[in-house]
Every structure is written in C-alpha cells, then in structure tokens.
Design an enzyme around this catalytic site. Structure first.
Site, PDB file in Angstrom:
ATOM      1  N   GLY A  27       0.496  -1.616  -0.298  1.00  0.00           N
ATOM      2  CA  GLY A  27       0.387   0.239  -0.086  1.00  0.00           C
ATOM      3  C   GLY A  27       1.144   1.249  -0.300  1.00  0.00           C
ATOM      4  O   GLY A  27       0.065   2.286  -0.253  1.00  0.00           O
ATOM      5  N   ARG A  28       2.054   0.988   0.406  1.00  0.00           N
ATOM      6  CA  ARG A  28       3.255   2.259   0.832  1.00  0.00           C
ATOM      7  C   ARG A  28       3.663   2.501  -0.621  1.00  0.00           C
ATOM      8  O   ARG A  28       3.566   4.150  -1.020  1.00  0.00           O
ATOM      9  CB  ARG A  28       3.991   2.536   1.677  1.00  0.00           C
ATOM     10  CG  ARG A  28       3.166   2.510   3.354  1.00  0.00           C
ATOM     11  CD  ARG A  28       4.076   1.418   4.710  1.00  0.00           C
ATOM     12  NE  ARG A  28       3.362   1.606   5.576  1.00  0.00           N
ATOM     13  CZ  ARG A  28       3.900   1.022   6.597  1.00  0.00           C
ATOM     14  NH1 ARG A  28       4.805  -0.031   7.093  1.00  0.00           N
ATOM     15  NH2 ARG A  28       3.155   0.853   7.869  1.00  0.00           N
TER      16      ARG A  28
ATOM     17  N   TYR B 186      -0.746   9.201   6.261  1.00  0.00           N
ATOM     18  CA  TYR B 186      -1.761   7.631   6.191  1.00  0.00           C
ATOM     19  C   TYR B 186      -0.584   6.479   4.956  1.00  0.00           C
ATOM     20  O   TYR B 186      -0.184   6.234   4.750  1.00  0.00           O
ATOM     21  CB  TYR B 186      -2.762   8.104   5.584  1.00  0.00           C
ATOM     22  CG  TYR B 186      -2.738   8.233   4.185  1.00  0.00           C
ATOM     23  CD1 TYR B 186      -1.885   8.668   2.669  1.00  0.00           C
ATOM     24  CD2 TYR B 186      -4.062   8.504   3.744  1.00  0.00           C
ATOM     25  CE1 TYR B 186      -2.295   8.864   1.917  1.00  0.00           C
ATOM     26  CE2 TYR B 186      -4.532   9.039   1.793  1.00  0.00           C
ATOM     27  CZ  TYR B 186      -3.499   8.762   0.520  1.00  0.00           C
ATOM     28  OH  TYR B 186      -4.023   9.469   0.040  1.00  0.00           O
ATOM     29  N   GLU B 187      -1.013   5.733   5.690  1.00  0.00           N
ATOM     30  CA  GLU B 187      -0.403   4.442   5.240  1.00  0.00           C
ATOM     31  C   GLU B 187       1.290   4.396   5.688  1.00  0.00           C
ATOM     32  O   GLU B 187       1.998   3.648   5.737  1.00  0.00           O
ATOM     33  CB  GLU B 187      -0.154   3.838   3.562  1.00  0.00           C
ATOM     34  CG  GLU B 187      -1.418   3.821   3.543  1.00  0.00           C
ATOM     35  CD  GLU B 187      -2.396   2.805   2.229  1.00  0.00           C
ATOM     36  OE1 GLU B 187      -1.141   2.352   2.029  1.00  0.00           O
ATOM     37  OE2 GLU B 187      -2.823   3.074   1.421  1.00  0.00           O
ATOM     38  N   GLY B 188       1.076   4.494   7.056  1.00  0.00           N
ATOM     39  CA  GLY B 188       2.781   5.275   8.193  1.00  0.00           C
ATOM     40  C   GLY B 188       2.596   6.554   8.064  1.00  0.00           C
ATOM     41  O   GLY B 188       2.931   6.708   6.496  1.00  0.00           O
TER      42      GLY B 188
END
Ligand code: COS
Length: 378
Positions: A241-242, A361-363
């Site tokens: 996803g990142r 987002y996504e970390g």
C-alpha cells in the site's frame, strides 16, 4: 539494469493520462470544493481495466504488474489525488490481501468483482486509540456458532461509505494482540454501518469515514487467512500500500511541477518570463530532481514486488521520499504562482493540500523511518 519502460507500460501511461485529463481533471476543483465522490469516474476506470491492474485475468484483472499499477495511480494523481487514492486503497489495501491470503472461493466472490470494478474495496485497520500503534486495536470478534460477532469502530477509512467490501481487523481475544484476525465484511452485513464522514484539508473528493460494528454478523468463512494471522496480513498489505501512496505522491508532485513550469514560462515580470530568473529556475530544477528520484524508488519497489523479491523496505523508502518531495514541490509551486497560487483559480493550492496526507497515511513518515531502521538493524 535498464530504465526504459516497456511499450505496454508507455501505452498504459498515455491511455491513463488522456483519460485523466479528459474525464477527471475538468471537475477536480469542483469535486474538491464540494467534497463529492464521483462514482461514474470509478465505473469508467473499470471499463478501461484500471480497477484490477495487477490481478490475473482469471480473477477479472488486467494481468499486468505492480509497475503498471503504480503508473495508473501516478497518472490519476497528476490531475486529481483523490482519484489516485480511490484506486490505490481499492487495489493495494482491499484487493491485495484477498489475492494473497484468500481462498479460491473468496477470490472469486470478492476479488473478481473488485477487479472488474463492479464493487469498491476498502481497508479498516485504524481506530480512535490505535493509529501508528496499529496492534493496539480494540475491535473484537467473538465466535458464536457459525459466525463471528464484531464490535468496535474503525476511523479514517478511505472509500468509506462508497465501498462494498471492507477488509477489517479485529481481536478474537481482547487481552491478546496476537489474536488479531482479518475479516471480509460486506457493506450490507447486519450490524455494520458507516459513521462520521471527515471534512478534510485535502483529497476531499475521496471519502474518509468511520466504520461502526455493533454486533456485526460475519460468517466464519469470511475470515481472511487464519485466526491470529491478522496483524501480519495488515502489515504485509501496508508494505505494498505504501508504494501506491508513493506513486500518488509522485503524481501530485508532477502535476504541480507541470503547472509551475507552464506558469513560470508565461508569467512576465521585469520584462521577462519569471522562469528565466535563477531564483525560479533553480527551484524548478530541484523540484524535477526530487520527483525523478522519488519515481525511481517507487518504480524499483514495484519491480521488486513484481519479481517476487522483498520490497517492504523499498516501498517504505519510496513513500518517505515521495511524500516529502510532494510536500516540498507543491509548496514551491504555490510560491512560484505567487498570489495567484494561493487562490482556487489555479490547481496548485489543491495539490499542496492533497500532498500533506502522503506524509501521514499508510504510516506517517516517522513510522516509515521506524520500518526502514528496524530492517537495517535486523
Ligand atoms: N510483514 C510481515 N510481518 C510483519 C511485518 C511485515 N511488514 N511487520 C511486522 N510484522 C510482524 C513481526 O514480524 C512480528 O511477528 P512475530 O511476533 O511473529 O515476531 C509482528 O508482526 C509484530 O511486529 P512488531 O513487533 O514490529 O509490531 P509493532 O507493534 O512494533 O508495530 C509497526 C510495528 C510500527 C511497523 C506497525 O504498528 C505499523 O506499521 N504502524 C503503522 C500503521 C499504519 O501504517 N497505519 C496506517 C493506517 S492504514 S491506511
């Protein structure tokens, strides 16, 4: 090592760029203002085969690789970051875990309609009290006869409210983090509802909502993977996803650079285009260099994944660099546009607002550094 895209990738880029400019771009500002999601755009993407780019044709996908997928997210984000993240969350966060961990039955039932764009996917990990510490979730799943009963809530869910299929993580034992389990939840399951829709700084035409589970009934066969395997599924999903977010960031930055180059070449002050001033020209050079470096890291991570090689560190690095680059490039683009850049008459202020989320987002960027440094030490 070769740095030339294949003819297939180049054709895909051109097709998506034309589509993004002709169909998505004309209403991007209006949808941003109104915070409205345009389902017909998703349907058109489905017609073009953009809703399941990396999945095999047997599951309704386009049978291409992760590089192709990144090109799609990048080109959509070049005109509208909301369109980019719609596809990114749908593909990387919802489709990927079903593709990797789903049974054949689950793939036919859930991956196929997502790949064909008949259904939209989303991913529910974050909760009010567990963001960066994703393992600290409180949502529970209690086994009762042939089904699980889910209770709790998830927040900041991309595609919330418009998605039909949600990958949701819950604890089968509230006292044990290791009991985290992944479930496939359909939007019409009893006890599932969509809560507050966030009013956001950027990516405003991508809906972000809360998900509420009140004695939500999920059939046992909707467990994804094994009981207790959920945290690893969540983490592995984020690894890919990142890279989707890195591609989104590259696209946003490229869109801002293209606008800035155009403006700086035409805007005349003191008798010459402002681009001819070193102060502006050097900014453009630094912006382009940062974007190219980010793109190379992103494409490399995509290539690693396509080759079946480890890619978690590379995708965290790509997101870290591309997110920071998107933020700095879009801020400089507003600066180059001057007062005009601060108004909604030009797209660069939207790019700047949209870029910020790629650092969160996504970390967050801090989590990316944790992921990278842990891998270095390991
Ligand atoms: N792939 C596979 N397994 C992984 C993994 C990965 N990428 N990352 C961690 N794991 C495994 C670990 O190997 C460990 O397994 P064992 O217990 O069998 O050794 C387990 O998961 C726990 O890992 P760890 O101790 O590293 O977990 P932490 O609680 O310290 O959390 C971080 C690690 C910070 C990386 C994680 O919480 C995280 O990514 N947070 C950010 C969440 C996020 O990105 N949210 C965005 C919202 S979604 S849009």
């Amino acid at each position: 090592m070769q740095f030339k895209l294949s003819e297939e990738h180049e054709m895909l880029r051109k097709m998506v760029r034309d589509f993004a400019e002709d169909v998505i771009a004309p209403t991007a500002a209006e949808r941003d203002e109104e915070a409205s999601f345009e389902r017909s755009h998703f349907d058109k993407m489905a017609e073009l085969g953009l809703t399941g780019v990396p999945w095999p044709e047997e599951y309704g996908g386009a049978g291409m690789d992760y590089l192709a997928y990144c090109i799609v997210v990048e080109e959509l984000s070049r005109v509208d970051a909301s369109a980019g993240v719609t596809i990114s969350a749908h593909t990387s966060l919802a489709g990927w875990p079903v593709y990797k961990f789903g049974t054949e039955e689950q793939k036919q039932k859930y991956l196929r309609p997502m790949a064909e764009g008949k259904k939209i996917g989303a991913y529910g990990l974050t909760e009010p009290a567990s963001g960066s510490d994703a393992g600290g979730m409180k949502t529970t799943a209690t086994l009762k006869d042939d089904h699980y009963v889910l209770n709790g809530s998830k927040i900041f869910i991309t595609n919330g409210g418009v998605a039909d299929i949600y990958i949701v993580f819950a604890l089968t034992d509230i006292n044990d983090r290791r009991s985290t389990t992944a479930f496939i939840v359909e939007s019409d399951f009893e006890g599932f509802s969509v809560g507050k829709k966030e009013n956001k700084l950027g990516i405003r035409s991508s809906p972000t909502t809360e998900l509420i589970f009140e004695n939500c009934i999920v059939p046992k066969e909707n467990i994804l993977g094994e009981v207790g395997e959920g945290f690893k599924i969540a983490m592995k999903t984020l690894d890919g996803g990142r890279n989707g977010i890195a591609a989104q960031a590259v696209g946003i930055a490229q869109g801002a650079l293209d606008a800035a180059v155009g403006y700086a070449s035409e805007r005349v002050q003191f008798g010459k285009p402002i681009a001819e001033n070193q102060g502006v020209g050097f900014k453009l050079a630094d912006m382009a260099t940062g974007i190219e470096a980010s793109r190379l890291l992103t494409y490399q991570a995509a290539w690693l994944e396509s080759e079946g090689l480890p890619y978690g560190k590379a995708s965290a690095m790509a997101k870290l660099l591309a997110g920071d680059t998107a933020m700095s490039v879009t801020t400089e683009a507003v600066q180059i546009f001057g007062g005009y850049g601060y108004t909604k008459d030009y797209p660069v202020e939207r790019y700047m607002r949209d870029a910020k989320i790629t650092q969160i987002y996504e970390g967050t960027q801090e989590i990316q550094r944790m992921v990278i440094s842990r891998m270095l030490i390991k």
